[in-house]
Design a protein around this motif. Structure first.
Motif, PDB file in Angstrom:
ATOM      1  N   VAL A  60       0.767  -1.279   0.105  1.00  0.00           N
ATOM      2  CA  VAL A  60      -0.067  -0.052  -0.043  1.00  0.00           C
ATOM      3  C   VAL A  60       0.823   1.249  -0.029  1.00  0.00           C
ATOM      4  CG1 VAL A  60      -0.333   0.095   2.564  1.00  0.00           C
ATOM      5  CG2 VAL A  60      -2.089   0.850   1.045  1.00  0.00           C
ATOM      6  N   THR A  61       0.405   2.305  -0.536  1.00  0.00           N
ATOM      7  CA  THR A  61       1.022   3.471  -0.733  1.00  0.00           C
ATOM      8  C   THR A  61       0.538   4.533   0.384  1.00  0.00           C
ATOM      9  OG1 THR A  61      -0.394   4.777  -2.407  1.00  0.00           O
ATOM     10  CG2 THR A  61       1.192   3.190  -3.256  1.00  0.00           C
ATOM     11  N   PRO A  62       1.310   5.440   0.741  1.00  0.00           N
ATOM     12  CA  PRO A  62       0.915   6.474   1.820  1.00  0.00           C
ATOM     13  C   PRO A  62      -0.310   7.079   1.319  1.00  0.00           C
ATOM     14  CG  PRO A  62       3.024   6.436   1.687  1.00  0.00           C
ATOM     15  CD  PRO A  62       2.913   5.509   0.602  1.00  0.00           C
ATOM     16  N   ARG A  63      -0.168   7.418   0.026  1.00  0.00           N
ATOM     17  CA  ARG A  63      -1.512   8.129  -0.493  1.00  0.00           C
ATOM     18  C   ARG A  63      -2.804   7.288  -0.447  1.00  0.00           C
ATOM     19  NH1 ARG A  63       0.154  13.235  -1.950  1.00  0.00           N
ATOM     20  NH2 ARG A  63       2.011  13.290  -3.380  1.00  0.00           N
ATOM     21  N   GLN A  64      -2.657   6.080  -0.918  1.00  0.00           N
ATOM     22  CA  GLN A  64      -3.964   5.073  -0.639  1.00  0.00           C
ATOM     23  C   GLN A  64      -4.281   5.108   0.956  1.00  0.00           C
ATOM     24  OE1 GLN A  64      -1.691   1.741  -2.297  1.00  0.00           O
ATOM     25  NE2 GLN A  64      -3.466   1.452  -3.427  1.00  0.00           N
ATOM     26  N   PRO A  69      -8.621   5.884   5.325  1.00  0.00           N
ATOM     27  CA  PRO A  69      -8.041   5.715   6.545  1.00  0.00           C
ATOM     28  C   PRO A  69      -8.794   4.483   7.355  1.00  0.00           C
ATOM     29  CG  PRO A  69      -9.116   8.018   6.323  1.00  0.00           C
ATOM     30  CD  PRO A  69      -9.073   7.339   4.982  1.00  0.00           C
ATOM     31  N   VAL A  70      -9.892   4.284   7.116  1.00  0.00           N
ATOM     32  CA  VAL A  70     -10.773   3.212   7.650  1.00  0.00           C
ATOM     33  C   VAL A  70     -10.170   1.728   7.277  1.00  0.00           C
ATOM     34  CG1 VAL A  70     -12.770   2.000   7.984  1.00  0.00           C
ATOM     35  CG2 VAL A  70     -12.728   4.428   7.945  1.00  0.00           C
ATOM     36  N   THR A  71      -9.962   1.670   5.959  1.00  0.00           N
ATOM     37  CA  THR A  71      -9.177   0.288   5.634  1.00  0.00           C
ATOM     38  C   THR A  71      -7.869   0.169   6.108  1.00  0.00           C
ATOM     39  OG1 THR A  71     -10.794   0.420   3.555  1.00  0.00           O
ATOM     40  CG2 THR A  71      -8.643  -1.191   3.659  1.00  0.00           C
ATOM     41  N   TYR A  72      -7.242   1.175   6.121  1.00  0.00           N
ATOM     42  CA  TYR A  72      -5.647   0.958   6.527  1.00  0.00           C
ATOM     43  C   TYR A  72      -5.368   1.746   7.941  1.00  0.00           C
ATOM     44  CZ  TYR A  72      -5.471  -0.030   1.525  1.00  0.00           C
ATOM     45  OH  TYR A  72      -5.672  -0.434   0.259  1.00  0.00           O
ATOM     46  N   HIS A  73      -6.204   1.466   8.684  1.00  0.00           N
ATOM     47  CA  HIS A  73      -6.365   2.055  10.011  1.00  0.00           C
ATOM     48  C   HIS A  73      -4.924   2.283  10.874  1.00  0.00           C
ATOM     49  CE1 HIS A  73      -8.119   3.644  13.907  1.00  0.00           C
ATOM     50  NE2 HIS A  73      -7.237   2.674  14.570  1.00  0.00           N
TER      51      HIS A  73
END
Length: 135
Positions: A60-64, A69-73
């Motif tokens: 995953v990229t920081p922009r993703q 932010p929910v998925t990549y909490h």
């Protein structure tokens, strides 16, 4: 002694960014390096690279993360907790590129806050042996 190789397979998108050997963060932080303010735009391309783990490394990229932010909490929380009082650590490569060694979460936080610059500590390419893990 030789440098200990990087322990993971580096995806093609990151081979120009990640060092091909294992290095020690404590050794890096212990170095007395110059600090300078760098425009975030000079480093922003790092935010489009899959540095971060999600169901495995380099997915995953920081922009993703910023966009979802929910998925990549977990990564988003690390970003919000990143302490911008500490400069990013970057390396100045022989081809004149500057790449981040430590501080991508801080870079994303600075961008989310709308900052124009971020402090960086610049490691010269010739000093890489000072942070290398040896076999």
């Amino acid at each position: 002694m030789t440098r200990h190789p990087f322990p993971l397979t580096i995806p093609p998108a990151l081979t120009a960014y990640i060092l091909d050997f294992h290095w020690d963060l404590d050794l890096l932080h212990a170095l007395d390096l110059p600090v300078l303010a760098m425009p975030i735009t000079d480093l922003a391309h790092h935010l489009d690279l899959p540095f971060w783990a999600y169901d495995g490394p380099f997915h995953v990229t920081p922009r993703q993360v910023a966009a979802d932010p929910v998925t990549y909490h977990a990564q988003y929380e690390r970003t919000l907790a990143a302490d911008l009082r500490h400069p990013l650590d970057v390396v100045h490569r022989p081809d004149d590129r500057i790449t981040i060694l430590d501080g991508v979460h801080r870079l994303l936080r600075a961008e989310l806050e709308g900052r124009r610059t971020v402090d960086v500590r610049v490691l010269p390419w010739s000093a890489l042996d000072e942070i290398a893990v040896r076999e």
